[in-house]
Design a protein around this motif. Structure first.
Motif, PDB file in Angstrom:
ATOM      1  N   ASP A 106     126.552 -92.378  42.930  1.00 16.33           N
ATOM      2  CA  ASP A 106     125.602 -92.810  41.908  1.00 16.33           C
ATOM      3  C   ASP A 106     125.719 -94.316  41.720  1.00 16.33           C
ATOM      4  OD1 ASP A 106     123.884 -93.101  39.823  1.00 16.33           O
ATOM      5  OD2 ASP A 106     124.892 -91.704  38.471  1.00 16.33           O
ATOM      6  N   SER A 134     123.423 -95.959  40.080  1.00 11.62           N
ATOM      7  CA  SER A 134     122.509 -96.241  38.973  1.00 11.62           C
ATOM      8  C   SER A 134     123.030 -97.376  38.094  1.00 11.62           C
ATOM      9  CB  SER A 134     122.310 -94.995  38.106  1.00 11.62           C
ATOM     10  OG  SER A 134     121.706 -93.974  38.857  1.00 11.62           O
ATOM     11  N   THR A 165     121.480 -90.496  50.471  1.00  8.29           N
ATOM     12  CA  THR A 165     121.215 -89.847  49.179  1.00  8.29           C
ATOM     13  C   THR A 165     121.923 -90.517  47.995  1.00  8.29           C
ATOM     14  OG1 THR A 165     122.934 -88.127  49.408  1.00  8.29           O
ATOM     15  CG2 THR A 165     120.753 -87.620  50.301  1.00  8.29           C
ATOM     16  N   ARG A 195     122.093 -92.496  44.663  1.00  9.22           N
ATOM     17  CA  ARG A 195     121.112 -92.614  43.571  1.00  9.22           C
ATOM     18  C   ARG A 195     120.964 -94.080  43.167  1.00  9.22           C
ATOM     19  NH1 ARG A 195     123.954 -87.882  40.331  1.00  9.22           N
ATOM     20  NH2 ARG A 195     125.521 -88.606  41.779  1.00  9.22           N
TER      21      ARG A 195
END
Length: 201
Positions: A51, A53, A69, A71
């Protein structure tokens, strides 16, 4: 009289990194506690499924990394280069707009989405861009050097001055994508006029 549009200038790829900013063999656990990475070089890292983010990467280079994949919600990629990386399914469309700038050399970008992104002058060199989504993106002056574009989506994509002379397997509708000054070989034009059912011999 309208001023002439300036040719997009490609960003200089990051190439200066201090020894302290070279990360080798990292995975998602090494990102904990960090929010910003300035002038970092990531080598042989496996961030698949991580992640990213709201993280910010500025003047960074990823080499031989797996970022499939990952994020990217609200992630800042500010002049970030990827070399020989696996970037399957990445949603670059979710990145922060401010100062967004990327480079790709020999990367796997199948199913990646650049929908709506502003990417003038971006270089894609030797990349697999099968099924990538470029809908509503601005790729003015972009270069697709030796790239495979089978199934890639170009819809309302600004391709003015883009270079497809060494790209392959693309299909681009000239009625829905601005192509003024774009470069193609005669063989490549087949992918531009495909919808008209013409026979080019």
């Amino acid at each position: 009289m309208k001023p002439a549009r300036r040719k997009p200038v490609a960003l200089r790829k990051p190439d200066r990194f201090s020894e302290d900013n070279v990360a080798v063999g990292w995975d998602a656990r090494h990102l904990l506690g960090h929010t910003e990475f300035d002038e970092y070089r990531f080598v042989n890292c496996d961030f698949s499924g991580a992640d990213f983010s709201r993280l910010r990467f500025s003047e960074c280079l990823f080499e031989h990394c797996n970022l499939s994949t990952v994020r990217l919600a609200g992630t800042a990629l500010q002049n970030v280069a990827f070399a020989d990386c696996k970037l399957l399914g990445l949603q670059f469309a979710a990145c922060r707009d401010m100062l967004f700038g990327v480079h790709f050399d020999q990367c796997q970008l199948r199913y990646a989405s650049f929908a709506g992104r502003t990417l003038p002058g971006t270089r894609f060199v030797g990349c697999g861009l099968e099924e990538a989504d470029f809908a509503d993106a601005d790729l003015t002056g972009a270069v697709f050097q030796d790239c495979a574009l089978s199934g890639a989506v170009f819809q309302n994509t600004r391709l003015t001055g883009a270079d497809f002379t060494t790209a392959s397997d693309f299909v681009i509708d000239p009625e829905t994508n601005p192509l003024q000054g774009a470069k193609f070989t005669l063989q490549g034009l087949v992918g531009v006029v495909a919808k008209f059912g013409l026979v080019i011999e």
